[in-house]
Design a protein around this motif. Structure first.
Motif, PDB file in Angstrom:
ATOM      1  N   PHE A   1       0.837  -1.192   0.000  1.00 54.33           N
ATOM      2  CA  PHE A   1       0.000   0.000   0.000  1.00 54.33           C
ATOM      3  C   PHE A   1       0.878   1.250   0.000  1.00 54.33           C
ATOM      4  O   PHE A   1       1.900   1.302   0.687  1.00 54.33           O
ATOM      5  N   ARG A   2       0.460   2.251  -0.760  1.00 53.54           N
ATOM      6  CA  ARG A   2       1.106   3.562  -0.762  1.00 53.54           C
ATOM      7  C   ARG A   2       0.061   4.602  -0.384  1.00 53.54           C
ATOM      8  O   ARG A   2      -1.135   4.400  -0.653  1.00 53.54           O
ATOM      9  N   PRO A   3       0.469   5.720   0.201  1.00 50.78           N
ATOM     10  CA  PRO A   3      -0.519   6.743   0.585  1.00 50.78           C
ATOM     11  C   PRO A   3      -1.440   7.162  -0.559  1.00 50.78           C
ATOM     12  O   PRO A   3      -2.622   7.450  -0.333  1.00 50.78           O
ATOM     13  N   GLY A   4      -0.958   7.178  -1.781  1.00 48.05           N
ATOM     14  CA  GLY A   4      -1.796   7.536  -2.918  1.00 48.05           C
ATOM     15  C   GLY A   4      -2.901   6.529  -3.207  1.00 48.05           C
ATOM     16  O   GLY A   4      -3.814   6.812  -3.998  1.00 48.05           O
ATOM     17  N   ASP A   5      -2.852   5.362  -2.565  1.00 46.78           N
ATOM     18  CA  ASP A   5      -3.877   4.327  -2.737  1.00 46.78           C
ATOM     19  C   ASP A   5      -5.071   4.530  -1.806  1.00 46.78           C
ATOM     20  O   ASP A   5      -6.062   3.804  -1.908  1.00 46.78           O
ATOM     21  N   GLN A   6      -4.968   5.476  -0.889  1.00 45.57           N
ATOM     22  CA  GLN A   6      -5.955   5.659   0.168  1.00 45.57           C
ATOM     23  C   GLN A   6      -7.401   5.634  -0.347  1.00 45.57           C
ATOM     24  O   GLN A   6      -8.218   4.862   0.118  1.00 45.57           O
ATOM     25  N   VAL A   7      -7.720   6.489  -1.282  1.00 44.65           N
ATOM     26  CA  VAL A   7      -9.111   6.605  -1.745  1.00 44.65           C
ATOM     27  C   VAL A   7      -9.572   5.310  -2.399  1.00 44.65           C
ATOM     28  O   VAL A   7     -10.667   4.814  -2.124  1.00 44.65           O
ATOM     29  N   ALA A   8      -8.740   4.734  -3.261  1.00 41.71           N
ATOM     30  CA  ALA A   8      -9.131   3.518  -3.974  1.00 41.71           C
ATOM     31  C   ALA A   8      -9.329   2.342  -3.020  1.00 41.71           C
ATOM     32  O   ALA A   8     -10.285   1.571  -3.163  1.00 41.71           O
ATOM     33  N   VAL A   9      -8.454   2.203  -2.037  1.00 39.33           N
ATOM     34  CA  VAL A   9      -8.565   1.077  -1.095  1.00 39.33           C
ATOM     35  C   VAL A   9      -9.787   1.267  -0.201  1.00 39.33           C
ATOM     36  O   VAL A   9     -10.560   0.326   0.010  1.00 39.33           O
TER      37      VAL A   9
ATOM     38  N   THR B   1      -7.287  -6.073  -1.693  1.00 37.41           N
ATOM     39  CA  THR B   1      -6.456  -5.542  -0.615  1.00 37.41           C
ATOM     40  C   THR B   1      -6.617  -6.400   0.639  1.00 37.41           C
ATOM     41  O   THR B   1      -7.589  -7.142   0.789  1.00 37.41           O
ATOM     42  N   GLY B   2      -5.662  -6.271   1.532  1.00 35.92           N
ATOM     43  CA  GLY B   2      -5.711  -6.929   2.833  1.00 35.92           C
ATOM     44  C   GLY B   2      -4.598  -6.384   3.711  1.00 35.92           C
ATOM     45  O   GLY B   2      -3.607  -5.850   3.208  1.00 35.92           O
ATOM     46  N   THR B   3      -4.775  -6.522   5.006  1.00 38.55           N
ATOM     47  CA  THR B   3      -3.828  -5.996   5.983  1.00 38.55           C
ATOM     48  C   THR B   3      -3.552  -7.058   7.038  1.00 38.55           C
ATOM     49  O   THR B   3      -4.448  -7.803   7.418  1.00 38.55           O
TER      50      THR B   3
ATOM     51  N   VAL C   1      -1.916  -4.459  -1.786  1.00 37.75           N
ATOM     52  CA  VAL C   1      -2.962  -4.295  -2.782  1.00 37.75           C
ATOM     53  C   VAL C   1      -2.593  -5.114  -4.010  1.00 37.75           C
ATOM     54  O   VAL C   1      -1.417  -5.398  -4.242  1.00 37.75           O
ATOM     55  N   VAL C   2      -3.604  -5.477  -4.763  1.00 40.39           N
ATOM     56  CA  VAL C   2      -3.393  -6.032  -6.097  1.00 40.39           C
ATOM     57  C   VAL C   2      -3.905  -4.979  -7.066  1.00 40.39           C
ATOM     58  O   VAL C   2      -5.061  -4.548  -6.981  1.00 40.39           O
ATOM     59  N   GLU C   3      -3.007  -4.550  -7.935  1.00 41.64           N
ATOM     60  CA  GLU C   3      -3.347  -3.539  -8.927  1.00 41.64           C
ATOM     61  C   GLU C   3      -3.313  -4.172 -10.314  1.00 41.64           C
ATOM     62  O   GLU C   3      -2.397  -4.913 -10.653  1.00 41.64           O
TER      63      GLU C   3
END
Length: 150
Positions: free
Chosen positions: A5-13, A60-62, A50-52
């Motif tokens: 995960f990257r901070p730019g993924d926030q909205v999409a995740v 996604t998963g954590t 994430v899988v992009e």
């Protein structure tokens, strides 16, 4: 492509996870899921993957450490149109590998007991049901996976 995960993924995740919850529950209560407002801050002590595919985050998963040799998988979600492609298994494999690398002896997780497809998925991944318990939103089924012998 599976990646961290990257901070730019926030909205999409956040959008992906909430869409999955709305699919399951039929409606979202805005008072819940505040942990998703800043995933990096909430789960920064763990690992979110994430899988992009084609510029779109589709899974996604954590995993987070819980102490006493345990880690917990939380916030797993796969886009409806990308299920049954092995993406969830790839995420589980990456997250359990992370937990083993941290030195954890067991990975746990829970899901709502009425979500039979999720229960079947986690069992296929090698998790064993440990118990059921009343949760904030109904009955939950808890699972565990022990670290494989080396």
């Amino acid at each position: 492509m599976l990646r961290d995960f990257r901070p730019g993924d926030q909205v999409a995740v956040r959008t992906l996870i909430l869409a999955g919850l709305e699919e399951r529950w039929g409606v979202l209560d805005p008072r819940h899921n505040a942990d998703l407002d800043d995933i990096a801050a909430t789960y920064g002590h763990g690992r979110t993957v994430v899988v992009e595919h084609a510029g779109r985050i589709v899974a996604t998963g954590t995993v987070v450490p819980r102490g006493d040799g345990d880690a917990e998988i939380v916030r797993m979600s796969v886009a409806t149109d990308r299920r049954r492609e092995g993406l969830g298994e790839r995420i589980v494999d990456a997250l359990t590998a992370t937990a083993w690398a941290w030195g954890c002896r067991r990975v746990v997780l829970e899901t709502t007991s009425t979500w039979t497809d999720a229960i079947a998925f986690y069992r296929r991944c090698g998790f064993v049901i440990t118990h059921e318990a009343d949760g904030d939103f109904g009955r939950d089924t808890w699972f565990a996976m022990e670290m494989p012998s080396r």
